[in-house]
Design an enzyme around this catalytic site. Structure first.
Site, PDB file in Angstrom:
ATOM      1  N   GLU A   1      -2.835  -2.978   4.253  1.00 16.64           N
ATOM      2  CA  GLU A   1      -4.235  -2.833   3.832  1.00 16.64           C
ATOM      3  C   GLU A   1      -4.749  -4.129   3.192  1.00 16.64           C
ATOM      4  O   GLU A   1      -5.869  -4.575   3.471  1.00 16.64           O
ATOM      5  CB  GLU A   1      -4.384  -1.677   2.841  1.00 16.64           C
ATOM      6  CG  GLU A   1      -5.840  -1.454   2.456  1.00 16.64           C
ATOM      7  CD  GLU A   1      -5.995  -0.492   1.291  1.00 16.64           C
ATOM      8  OE1 GLU A   1      -5.332   0.561   1.283  1.00 16.64           O
ATOM      9  OE2 GLU A   1      -6.787  -0.809   0.380  1.00 16.64           O
TER      10      GLU A   1
ATOM     11  N   THR B   1      -6.705  -0.086  -2.239  1.00 16.27           N
ATOM     12  CA  THR B   1      -7.212   1.193  -2.764  1.00 16.27           C
ATOM     13  C   THR B   1      -6.165   2.013  -3.501  1.00 16.27           C
ATOM     14  O   THR B   1      -6.518   2.951  -4.207  1.00 16.27           O
ATOM     15  CB  THR B   1      -7.735   2.056  -1.597  1.00 16.27           C
ATOM     16  OG1 THR B   1      -6.695   2.143  -0.623  1.00 16.27           O
ATOM     17  CG2 THR B   1      -8.975   1.467  -0.985  1.00 16.27           C
TER      18      THR B   1
ATOM     19  N   SER C   1       5.451   3.414   0.102  1.00 13.86           N
ATOM     20  CA  SER C   1       4.101   3.935  -0.142  1.00 13.86           C
ATOM     21  C   SER C   1       3.617   3.422  -1.495  1.00 13.86           C
ATOM     22  O   SER C   1       4.150   3.790  -2.551  1.00 13.86           O
ATOM     23  CB  SER C   1       4.130   5.464  -0.135  1.00 13.86           C
ATOM     24  OG  SER C   1       3.014   5.975  -0.830  1.00 13.86           O
ATOM     25  N   SER C   2       2.601   2.562  -1.444  1.00 15.37           N
ATOM     26  CA  SER C   2       2.120   1.918  -2.665  1.00 15.37           C
ATOM     27  C   SER C   2       1.646   2.940  -3.693  1.00 15.37           C
ATOM     28  O   SER C   2       1.995   2.867  -4.872  1.00 15.37           O
ATOM     29  CB  SER C   2       0.979   0.968  -2.289  1.00 15.37           C
ATOM     30  OG  SER C   2       0.297   0.548  -3.411  1.00 15.37           O
TER      31      SER C   2
ATOM     32  N   CYS D   1      -4.096  12.774   1.211  1.00 20.28           N
ATOM     33  CA  CYS D   1      -5.487  12.488   0.827  1.00 20.28           C
ATOM     34  C   CYS D   1      -6.374  12.677   2.058  1.00 20.28           C
ATOM     35  O   CYS D   1      -5.872  12.856   3.172  1.00 20.28           O
ATOM     36  CB  CYS D   1      -5.589  11.047   0.341  1.00 20.28           C
ATOM     37  SG  CYS D   1      -5.058   9.870   1.609  1.00 20.28           S
TER      38      CYS D   1
ATOM     39  N   CYS E   1      -9.597   4.364   7.051  1.00 16.25           N
ATOM     40  CA  CYS E   1     -10.233   5.264   6.078  1.00 16.25           C
ATOM     41  C   CYS E   1     -11.567   4.686   5.580  1.00 16.25           C
ATOM     42  O   CYS E   1     -11.699   3.469   5.378  1.00 16.25           O
ATOM     43  CB  CYS E   1      -9.281   5.449   4.902  1.00 16.25           C
ATOM     44  SG  CYS E   1      -9.966   6.477   3.607  1.00 16.25           S
TER      45      CYS E   1
HETATM   46  S1  SF4 Z   1      -8.022   4.706   0.908  1.00 18.45           S
HETATM   47 FE1  SF4 Z   1      -5.928   5.201   1.433  1.00 18.45          FE
HETATM   48  S2  SF4 Z   1      -5.214   6.539  -0.244  1.00 18.45           S
HETATM   49 FE2  SF4 Z   1      -7.473   6.464  -0.355  1.00 18.45          FE
HETATM   50  S3  SF4 Z   1      -8.196   8.250   0.808  1.00 18.45           S
HETATM   51 FE3  SF4 Z   1      -8.146   6.498   2.207  1.00 18.45          FE
HETATM   52  S4  SF4 Z   1      -6.119   6.590   3.185  1.00 18.45           S
HETATM   53 FE4  SF4 Z   1      -6.052   7.869   1.351  1.00 18.45          FE
END
Ligand code: SF4
Length: 387
Positions: A163, A231, A299-300, A44, A133
């Site tokens: 997270e 997320t 990995s969720s 991603c 992120c």
């Molecule tokens: S929140 Fe997590 S899964 Fe979504 S784009 Fe960011 S790193 Fe990727």
């Protein structure tokens, strides 16, 4: 610096076969085998950026110790490559997080770190490379707003996931901030029951031990709640849980007063949503014999993709191409196993039909690079043609 590492990243994580499959309508054909690749899969934007920053940090600070607080993303292949490139993991045996000092560089992962961890690292005077992120930061923004306005953050997530721990810690930035983490519909139903009818405070606190903020008082702290989520959860489940809480609050306080007691934001990230939507489309459009879901066992988002697929078709969650031992044997993570059982695998035999056409669906979690997806495609092709 971005340009300087671009070739290195492409060589490490790109895949020609994946590019070819994309160019042929996401379809790979070899003899009796057809593989249908989901239209959105793999790295991603957040993971892409985090890995890019890690490679850049290594180049930008030659001669310095460069550390990661732990796994940068939940993919063993990517983490091992970073180790091989000289980046040290503070979570590895023998590393001492207290020995860090000025001159050292510490990379923070895509899913962020807790407020306390951030403060501790800042105090050490090291250089921080923050790859958190933007979609995670968006959740934090909402959680901080809830706390400021006197709402308890009810987070749909895994309480031990980095997270979710980081997001929960954001609620405590405000003196009156509170949080409660619910894993799934069952836990949400327990909380909704308490909202509607009250209940045994002690039993409630026992049930959610470790999943609530310090000093949590259900009779006080469930009066005003705001929903948030990790997320990478299953979007349909997060939405349903939000509706369950909304309904419980309506029952307790009346529809006209809902706004005083309940808030919600859609905090599933776009990338997670697109990968889940692509799997639904794939399952709707293609008649599949089985589905392969590739990604780290912790990995969720990969685990959730596998859960979705398993509801519709025989599904195997594999971590790497080597899991495809032969057409008679596959190693895989049991669907729905708690993510604390990192690395637990089971072996299934006769997973691949001995004769006749076979259609396989393929997707990969947001932390799985294309080279691993490509190796899986090649591996299945080789196994079938070897029969
Ligand atoms: S929140 Fe997590 S899964 Fe979504 S784009 Fe960011 S790193 Fe990727």
């Amino acid at each position: 610096m971005k340009e300087a590492v671009a070739d290195e990243l492409a060589a490490a994580y790109d895949s020609r076969i994946v590019d070819e499959v994309r160019a042929t309508d996401f379809r790979y054909q070899s003899g009796r085998l057809t593989i249908h690749l989901a239209r959105e899969f793999g790295f991603c934007y957040g993971v892409d950026r985090a890995v890019d920053y890690a490679y850049q940090a290594r180049r930008r600070f030659p001669g310095h110790n460069v550390f990661l607080t732990g796994e940068i993303i939940h993919n063993p292949h990517v983490n091992d490559r970073l180790r091989a490139g000289g980046i040290r993991f503070l979570s590895d045996p023998g590393e001492d997080a207290h020995a860090i000092g000025p001159g050292d560089v510490v990379i923070l992962p895509a899913f962020g770190v807790t407020v306390e961890e951030m403060a501790r690292l800042s105090d050490l005077g090291c250089t921080l490379v923050d790859t958190t992120c933007g979609s995670v930061l968006n959740v934090w923004k909402n959680v901080i707003r809830y706390a400021r306005d006197g709402f308890t953050s009810v987070i749909h997530g895994k309480v031990k996931h980095e997270e979710t721990r980081a997001t929960a810690s954001q609620a405590l930035k405000h003196p009156n901030g509170r949080f409660l983490v619910v894993l799934d519909r069952d836990e949400a139903a327990i909380v909704c029951g308490y909202i509607r009818r009250g209940g045994d405070r002690g039993a409630f606190l026992d049930r959610f031990r470790g999943a609530v903020s310090p000093g949590f008082e259900p009779d006080r702290d469930l009066e005003r709640i705001g929903c948030a989520n990790q997320t990478t959860m299953l979007m349909s489940e997060s939405l349903e849980i939000g509706e369950m809480f909304s309904a419980a609050m309506k029952d307790r306080y009346g529809a006209e007063r809902l706004g005083e007691h309940f808030r919600a934001f859609d905090t599933i990230c776009t990338a997670t949503q697109e990968r889940q939507d692509a799997v639904v489309a794939l399952l709707d459009e293609c008649r599949l014999d089985l589905m392969l879901v590739v990604g780290g066992y912790n990995s969720s988002n990969t685990c959730n993709l596998a859960r979705m697929c398993a509801d519709r078709v025989r599904t195997y969650h594999i971590a790497e191409p080597e899991c495809l031992v032969s057409t008679g044997e596959i190693r895989h993570r049991p669907i729905g196993a708690p993510s604390t059982t990192v690395g637990r695998e089971e072996v299934t035999s006769e997973w691949f039909a001995a004769a006749g056409p076979v259609a396989i669906g393929l997707t990969a979690g947001a932390s799985t690079p294309n080279n691993i997806v490509g190796q899986v495609i090649r591996r299945v092709g080789e196994l079938v043609n070897r029969q």
